[in-house]
Design a protein around this motif. Structure first.
Motif, PDB file in Angstrom:
ATOM      1  N   HIS A 267     -35.533   2.823   1.621  1.00 21.61           N
ATOM      2  CA  HIS A 267     -35.345   2.227   0.291  1.00 21.61           C
ATOM      3  C   HIS A 267     -35.250   0.701   0.383  1.00 21.61           C
ATOM      4  O   HIS A 267     -35.900  -0.017  -0.387  1.00 21.61           O
ATOM      5  CB  HIS A 267     -34.097   2.806  -0.369  1.00 21.61           C
ATOM      6  CG  HIS A 267     -33.775   2.204  -1.696  1.00 21.61           C
ATOM      7  ND1 HIS A 267     -34.515   2.468  -2.834  1.00 21.61           N
ATOM      8  CD2 HIS A 267     -32.816   1.320  -2.067  1.00 21.61           C
ATOM      9  CE1 HIS A 267     -34.019   1.785  -3.842  1.00 21.61           C
ATOM     10  NE2 HIS A 267     -32.986   1.079  -3.403  1.00 21.61           N
ATOM     11  N   LYS A 268     -34.473   0.211   1.323  1.00 22.43           N
ATOM     12  CA  LYS A 268     -34.314  -1.243   1.480  1.00 22.43           C
ATOM     13  C   LYS A 268     -35.612  -1.890   1.951  1.00 22.43           C
ATOM     14  O   LYS A 268     -35.947  -2.997   1.535  1.00 22.43           O
ATOM     15  CB  LYS A 268     -33.156  -1.547   2.430  1.00 22.43           C
ATOM     16  CG  LYS A 268     -31.802  -1.216   1.810  1.00 22.43           C
ATOM     17  CD  LYS A 268     -30.667  -1.522   2.737  1.00 22.43           C
ATOM     18  CE  LYS A 268     -29.342  -1.145   2.117  1.00 22.43           C
ATOM     19  NZ  LYS A 268     -29.033  -1.830   0.877  1.00 22.43           N
ATOM     20  N   GLU A 269     -36.373  -1.187   2.794  1.00 24.06           N
ATOM     21  CA  GLU A 269     -37.663  -1.721   3.237  1.00 24.06           C
ATOM     22  C   GLU A 269     -38.634  -1.797   2.059  1.00 24.06           C
ATOM     23  O   GLU A 269     -39.391  -2.762   1.936  1.00 24.06           O
ATOM     24  CB  GLU A 269     -38.239  -0.870   4.354  1.00 24.06           C
ATOM     25  CG  GLU A 269     -39.518  -1.467   4.940  1.00 24.06           C
ATOM     26  CD  GLU A 269     -40.038  -0.660   6.112  1.00 24.06           C
ATOM     27  OE1 GLU A 269     -40.313  -1.278   7.164  1.00 24.06           O
ATOM     28  OE2 GLU A 269     -40.189   0.574   5.983  1.00 24.06           O
TER      29      GLU A 269
ATOM     30  N   GLN B   9     -37.785  -2.313  -0.994  1.00 27.79           N
ATOM     31  CA  GLN B   9     -37.351  -3.464  -1.792  1.00 27.79           C
ATOM     32  C   GLN B   9     -37.915  -4.757  -1.215  1.00 27.79           C
ATOM     33  O   GLN B   9     -38.314  -5.651  -1.966  1.00 27.79           O
ATOM     34  CB  GLN B   9     -35.820  -3.528  -1.864  1.00 27.79           C
ATOM     35  CG  GLN B   9     -35.222  -2.434  -2.725  1.00 27.79           C
ATOM     36  CD  GLN B   9     -33.715  -2.460  -2.715  1.00 27.79           C
ATOM     37  OE1 GLN B   9     -33.071  -2.708  -1.695  1.00 27.79           O
ATOM     38  NE2 GLN B   9     -33.135  -2.191  -3.876  1.00 27.79           N
TER      39      GLN B   9
ATOM     40  N   ALA C 257     -33.803  -9.797  -0.378  1.00 32.11           N
ATOM     41  CA  ALA C 257     -34.150  -8.427   0.028  1.00 32.11           C
ATOM     42  C   ALA C 257     -34.241  -8.324   1.545  1.00 32.11           C
ATOM     43  O   ALA C 257     -33.768  -7.343   2.143  1.00 32.11           O
ATOM     44  CB  ALA C 257     -35.461  -7.998  -0.622  1.00 32.11           C
TER      45      ALA C 257
ATOM     46  N   ASP D 211     -30.673  -8.402   2.955  1.00 33.03           N
ATOM     47  CA  ASP D 211     -30.018  -7.112   2.743  1.00 33.03           C
ATOM     48  C   ASP D 211     -30.532  -6.082   3.749  1.00 33.03           C
ATOM     49  O   ASP D 211     -29.754  -5.346   4.360  1.00 33.03           O
ATOM     50  CB  ASP D 211     -30.264  -6.648   1.304  1.00 33.03           C
ATOM     51  CG  ASP D 211     -29.482  -5.410   0.947  1.00 33.03           C
ATOM     52  OD1 ASP D 211     -28.297  -5.306   1.326  1.00 33.03           O
ATOM     53  OD2 ASP D 211     -30.056  -4.525   0.273  1.00 33.03           O
ATOM     54  N   PHE D 212     -31.848  -6.043   3.933  1.00 34.43           N
ATOM     55  CA  PHE D 212     -32.461  -5.097   4.879  1.00 34.43           C
ATOM     56  C   PHE D 212     -31.998  -5.391   6.300  1.00 34.43           C
ATOM     57  O   PHE D 212     -31.545  -4.492   7.014  1.00 34.43           O
ATOM     58  CB  PHE D 212     -33.988  -5.191   4.786  1.00 34.43           C
ATOM     59  CG  PHE D 212     -34.714  -4.307   5.759  1.00 34.43           C
ATOM     60  CD1 PHE D 212     -34.913  -2.963   5.483  1.00 34.43           C
ATOM     61  CD2 PHE D 212     -35.207  -4.816   6.955  1.00 34.43           C
ATOM     62  CE1 PHE D 212     -35.584  -2.139   6.381  1.00 34.43           C
ATOM     63  CE2 PHE D 212     -35.876  -4.000   7.858  1.00 34.43           C
ATOM     64  CZ  PHE D 212     -36.065  -2.656   7.569  1.00 34.43           C
TER      65      PHE D 212
ATOM     66  N   TYR E  98     -28.360  -4.550   6.885  1.00 29.88           N
ATOM     67  CA  TYR E  98     -28.159  -3.099   6.936  1.00 29.88           C
ATOM     68  C   TYR E  98     -28.572  -2.538   8.295  1.00 29.88           C
ATOM     69  O   TYR E  98     -27.908  -1.648   8.827  1.00 29.88           O
ATOM     70  CB  TYR E  98     -28.938  -2.412   5.804  1.00 29.88           C
ATOM     71  CG  TYR E  98     -28.574  -0.958   5.655  1.00 29.88           C
ATOM     72  CD1 TYR E  98     -27.403  -0.585   5.015  1.00 29.88           C
ATOM     73  CD2 TYR E  98     -29.401   0.041   6.157  1.00 29.88           C
ATOM     74  CE1 TYR E  98     -27.054   0.750   4.886  1.00 29.88           C
ATOM     75  CE2 TYR E  98     -29.068   1.374   6.032  1.00 29.88           C
ATOM     76  CZ  TYR E  98     -27.894   1.732   5.397  1.00 29.88           C
ATOM     77  OH  TYR E  98     -27.548   3.049   5.275  1.00 29.88           O
TER      78      TYR E  98
END
Length: 198
Positions: free
Chosen positions: A34-36, A38, A156, A159-160, A163
């Motif tokens: 999901h983060k990737e 984004q 983004a 955040d990625f 994480y």
């Protein structure tokens, strides 16, 4: 009988542990995916806005060419840099090398475009042309949108990347083949003190 009951409890415990571990792995993996996505979405917004700006350049070149016939070297340079920048836009996420190359070409294109705007000062008819003024405004607007989408892209990516460094996501990332993404950083000259001669 106690041995059979102990084995059953051990089997139930191991089964539960396996289910919890698989669930944890799946949740972490899905969060990374999901983060990737984004990051990919944010990059596509950067590319979309860069493309919009690049699409405006040929109209600007034609407009300037109509008024400033003696500026052919500059017009040729702008056209060449636009082609280079367009070639750097692609479907997949860029690595740090491609981002650096894109920044370099974009910087050169921005400088050449600014020279085109400066050329307009020498041609009053061009400077007052409605088409030229609209193009200048649209290019400035595109540049503002590029800056905003770059910031969103970097958020983004941050955040990625953060994480991926957390436990247990870092373990899942290694198994899933996920790697940190490259930031769109400011050029080194952006950190230098601006000297203004008065």
């Amino acid at each position: 009988m106690e041995t059979k009951s102990t084995k059953n409890y051990l089997l139930i415990f191991l089964s539960l542990l396996l289910v919890v571990t698989l669930g944890w792995f799946m949740l972490s993996y899905n969060a990374i995916v999901h983060k990737e996505e984004q990051v990919k979405t944010a990059w596509s917004q950067v590319e979309s806005n860069l493309q919009r700006k690049l699409d405006l350049i040929p109209n600007l070149v034609r407009t300037v060419k109509a008024y400033a016939k003696h500026e052919s070297d500059l017009l040729t340079k702008v056209t060449s840099l636009r082609s280079q920048a367009t070639a750097l836009l692609g479907e997949k996420l860029p690595d740090q090398t491609r981002i650096e190359t894109l920044k370099k070409v974009q910087s050169q294109l921005d400088n050449a475009t600014m020279k085109l705007f400066a050329v307009a000062e020498n041609y009053p008819e061009l400077r007052s042309s409605e088409q030229f003024l609209q193009l200048q405004s649209q290019i400035e607007g595109a540049e503002n949108r590029i800056n905003i989408t770059r910031m969103q892209f970097n958020e983004a990516v941050g955040d990625f990347n953060a994480y991926l460094r957390h436990i247990p996501a870092n373990i899942v990332a290694k198994f899933g083949g996920f790697h940190p993404k490259a930031y769109f950083k400011a050029e080194k000259k952006a950190h230098q003190i601006l000297k203004v001669d008065l």
